[in-house]
Motif scaffolding. Sequence first.
Motif, PDB file in Angstrom:
ATOM      1  N   GLU A 141     -72.353  63.496  70.615  1.00 57.97           N
ATOM      2  CA  GLU A 141     -72.183  62.944  71.979  1.00 57.97           C
ATOM      3  C   GLU A 141     -73.407  62.348  72.333  1.00 57.97           C
ATOM      4  OE1 GLU A 141     -69.627  66.437  71.561  1.00 57.97           O
ATOM      5  OE2 GLU A 141     -71.587  66.182  71.087  1.00 57.97           O
ATOM      6  N   LEU A 142     -74.381  62.360  71.506  1.00 61.66           N
ATOM      7  CA  LEU A 142     -75.630  61.573  71.756  1.00 61.66           C
ATOM      8  C   LEU A 142     -75.623  60.011  70.758  1.00 61.66           C
ATOM      9  CD1 LEU A 142     -78.384  61.585  73.119  1.00 61.66           C
ATOM     10  CD2 LEU A 142     -79.523  62.738  70.980  1.00 61.66           C
ATOM     11  N   PRO A 143     -75.301  58.996  71.138  1.00 59.33           N
ATOM     12  CA  PRO A 143     -75.190  57.778  70.681  1.00 59.33           C
ATOM     13  C   PRO A 143     -76.581  57.517  69.962  1.00 59.33           C
ATOM     14  CG  PRO A 143     -74.437  57.543  72.887  1.00 59.33           C
ATOM     15  CD  PRO A 143     -75.072  58.943  72.787  1.00 59.33           C
ATOM     16  N   ASP A 144     -77.634  58.001  70.283  1.00 61.77           N
ATOM     17  CA  ASP A 144     -78.864  57.606  69.728  1.00 61.77           C
ATOM     18  C   ASP A 144     -78.960  58.112  68.337  1.00 61.77           C
ATOM     19  OD1 ASP A 144     -79.665  55.696  71.557  1.00 61.77           O
ATOM     20  OD2 ASP A 144     -81.083  56.968  72.642  1.00 61.77           O
ATOM     21  N   LEU A 145     -78.726  59.566  68.287  1.00 57.98           N
ATOM     22  CA  LEU A 145     -78.818  60.264  67.127  1.00 57.98           C
ATOM     23  C   LEU A 145     -77.632  59.750  66.182  1.00 57.98           C
ATOM     24  CD1 LEU A 145     -79.834  62.514  65.342  1.00 57.98           C
ATOM     25  CD2 LEU A 145     -78.087  64.109  66.690  1.00 57.98           C
ATOM     26  N   GLN A 146     -76.390  59.600  66.746  1.00 58.04           N
ATOM     27  CA  GLN A 146     -75.493  58.831  65.596  1.00 58.04           C
ATOM     28  C   GLN A 146     -75.801  57.738  65.152  1.00 58.04           C
ATOM     29  OE1 GLN A 146     -71.899  59.957  65.991  1.00 58.04           O
ATOM     30  NE2 GLN A 146     -71.750  59.087  63.982  1.00 58.04           N
ATOM     31  N   SER A 147     -76.800  57.129  65.797  1.00 56.45           N
ATOM     32  CA  SER A 147     -77.188  55.618  65.428  1.00 56.45           C
ATOM     33  C   SER A 147     -78.429  55.934  64.245  1.00 56.45           C
ATOM     34  CB  SER A 147     -77.955  54.730  66.468  1.00 56.45           C
ATOM     35  OG  SER A 147     -78.471  53.560  65.999  1.00 56.45           O
ATOM     36  N   ARG A 148     -79.122  56.908  64.618  1.00 51.45           N
ATOM     37  CA  ARG A 148     -80.381  57.253  63.360  1.00 51.45           C
ATOM     38  C   ARG A 148     -79.739  57.645  62.367  1.00 51.45           C
ATOM     39  NH1 ARG A 148     -83.199  55.539  67.067  1.00 51.45           N
ATOM     40  NH2 ARG A 148     -85.280  56.248  67.887  1.00 51.45           N
ATOM     41  N   LEU A 149     -78.683  58.347  62.341  1.00 48.72           N
ATOM     42  CA  LEU A 149     -78.161  59.050  61.198  1.00 48.72           C
ATOM     43  C   LEU A 149     -77.140  57.845  60.268  1.00 48.72           C
ATOM     44  CD1 LEU A 149     -76.785  62.377  62.417  1.00 48.72           C
ATOM     45  CD2 LEU A 149     -78.823  62.032  61.053  1.00 48.72           C
ATOM     46  N   THR A 150     -76.619  56.954  61.319  1.00 54.17           N
ATOM     47  CA  THR A 150     -75.876  56.060  60.480  1.00 54.17           C
ATOM     48  C   THR A 150     -77.007  54.602  59.802  1.00 54.17           C
ATOM     49  OG1 THR A 150     -75.707  54.610  62.427  1.00 54.17           O
ATOM     50  CG2 THR A 150     -73.903  56.070  61.730  1.00 54.17           C
ATOM     51  N   GLN A 151     -78.122  54.790  60.236  1.00 55.74           N
ATOM     52  CA  GLN A 151     -79.276  53.982  59.496  1.00 55.74           C
ATOM     53  C   GLN A 151     -79.686  54.654  58.304  1.00 55.74           C
ATOM     54  OE1 GLN A 151     -81.941  53.360  62.790  1.00 55.74           O
ATOM     55  NE2 GLN A 151     -80.511  52.323  63.812  1.00 55.74           N
ATOM     56  N   ALA A 152     -79.457  55.936  58.097  1.00 54.94           N
ATOM     57  CA  ALA A 152     -80.137  56.640  57.120  1.00 54.94           C
ATOM     58  C   ALA A 152     -79.391  56.164  55.537  1.00 54.94           C
ATOM     59  CB  ALA A 152     -79.798  58.187  57.056  1.00 54.94           C
ATOM     60  N   VAL A 153     -80.118  56.217  54.580  1.00 55.01           N
ATOM     61  CA  VAL A 153     -79.452  55.800  53.151  1.00 55.01           C
ATOM     62  C   VAL A 153     -78.395  56.953  52.936  1.00 55.01           C
ATOM     63  CG1 VAL A 153     -79.837  55.644  50.838  1.00 55.01           C
ATOM     64  CG2 VAL A 153     -81.484  54.345  52.349  1.00 55.01           C
ATOM     65  N   SER A 154     -77.202  56.713  52.655  1.00 49.86           N
ATOM     66  CA  SER A 154     -76.140  57.764  52.892  1.00 49.86           C
ATOM     67  C   SER A 154     -75.282  57.542  51.418  1.00 49.86           C
ATOM     68  CB  SER A 154     -75.232  57.632  53.621  1.00 49.86           C
ATOM     69  OG  SER A 154     -74.320  56.532  53.917  1.00 49.86           O
ATOM     70  N   VAL A 155     -75.077  58.701  50.741  1.00 49.90           N
ATOM     71  CA  VAL A 155     -74.302  58.768  49.392  1.00 49.90           C
ATOM     72  C   VAL A 155     -73.322  59.822  49.206  1.00 49.90           C
ATOM     73  CG1 VAL A 155     -76.104  57.624  47.741  1.00 49.90           C
ATOM     74  CG2 VAL A 155     -76.163  59.992  48.251  1.00 49.90           C
ATOM     75  N   ARG A 156     -72.280  59.607  48.773  1.00 52.74           N
ATOM     76  CA  ARG A 156     -71.153  60.761  48.655  1.00 52.74           C
ATOM     77  C   ARG A 156     -71.336  61.530  47.384  1.00 52.74           C
ATOM     78  NH1 ARG A 156     -66.163  61.331  50.985  1.00 52.74           N
ATOM     79  NH2 ARG A 156     -64.703  62.743  49.787  1.00 52.74           N
ATOM     80  N   VAL A 157     -71.333  62.783  47.171  1.00 58.08           N
ATOM     81  CA  VAL A 157     -71.569  63.348  46.071  1.00 58.08           C
ATOM     82  C   VAL A 157     -70.277  63.512  45.452  1.00 58.08           C
ATOM     83  CG1 VAL A 157     -73.457  64.915  47.054  1.00 58.08           C
ATOM     84  CG2 VAL A 157     -71.375  65.679  47.221  1.00 58.08           C
ATOM     85  N   PRO A 158     -70.274  63.534  44.021  1.00 59.13           N
ATOM     86  CA  PRO A 158     -69.032  63.628  43.333  1.00 59.13           C
ATOM     87  C   PRO A 158     -68.583  65.032  43.575  1.00 59.13           C
ATOM     88  CG  PRO A 158     -71.062  63.915  41.778  1.00 59.13           C
ATOM     89  CD  PRO A 158     -71.565  63.407  42.939  1.00 59.13           C
ATOM     90  N   ASN A 159     -67.082  64.863  43.172  1.00 61.74           N
ATOM     91  CA  ASN A 159     -66.350  66.226  43.400  1.00 61.74           C
ATOM     92  C   ASN A 159     -66.218  66.801  42.315  1.00 61.74           C
ATOM     93  OD1 ASN A 159     -64.661  64.770  41.872  1.00 61.74           O
ATOM     94  ND2 ASN A 159     -62.841  64.240  43.565  1.00 61.74           N
ATOM     95  N   GLY A 160     -66.848  66.642  40.969  1.00 59.37           N
ATOM     96  CA  GLY A 160     -66.670  67.242  40.069  1.00 59.37           C
ATOM     97  C   GLY A 160     -65.626  67.221  38.882  1.00 59.37           C
TER      98      GLY A 160
END
Length: 235
Positions: A141-160
């Motif tokens: 609900e907080l757009p500013d937080l959503q923005s901060r998180l989308t700016q982070a370096v993000s990676v998907r972990v493998p499923n094994g």
Amino acid sequence: MRQLQLDIEPQLDARISDFSGPGWGHVIDAVRQLHAGLVSRFYVYGGAGTGKSHLLSAICDSYLDVGKSAIQVSLLELLDAPTEAITSLERYDLVALDDIEAISGVPHWQKAVFHLINYNNQEGGQLVFSSRMAPIELKLELPDLQSRLTQAVSVRVPNGSLYADRYALVNSVLDRRGIHIDQQIIDYLLNHGPHQASILLQSLEQLIQLLKGEKTKLSGATLRQIFALIDEYQE
């Protein structure tokens, strides 16, 4: 300090070296950038049981090993606590926030995490987040937080699904703990056991406890019982 006067994520038995399989290469590259100070916010995501919490624990331990302060906290466990509790995290060099999706629908905790990010930025700290969802998929609900998180370096972990990832994980844990398990059991676990890292480690731990002190050659009947136990963990 590793503990707060709060319900925090228990320290898991994990090291960065556990994630040396080829499927984890892009994740560990990002962790190296985190250590080098090239990344201030790091976000990992993947399905349940894929080893996110173990990775966060390993990252925290790797910081503690070089004399920095680090702590892992499950936001799912903190929801009933007052948001002021999060201010006690401000003194850590690195804070790993597990289960970030838990604050969806909880605006006051979203504001608390947002303020932690801002304080962290000002003080030169680092934050790691984990979630079952990619940053863009979070419903906050907080757009500013959503923005901060989308700016982070993000990676998907493998499923094994890669055998090499499971092999590296199991053998790393056994080697550093100095534990030997009959190769037939290891082969069966890797080929027929669970694929996801967290569940694989749970089954391995149960096998370690079951076989503790076992020095003699295992009988066929005992092996069959162990194989049946592994089968119970199949996804």
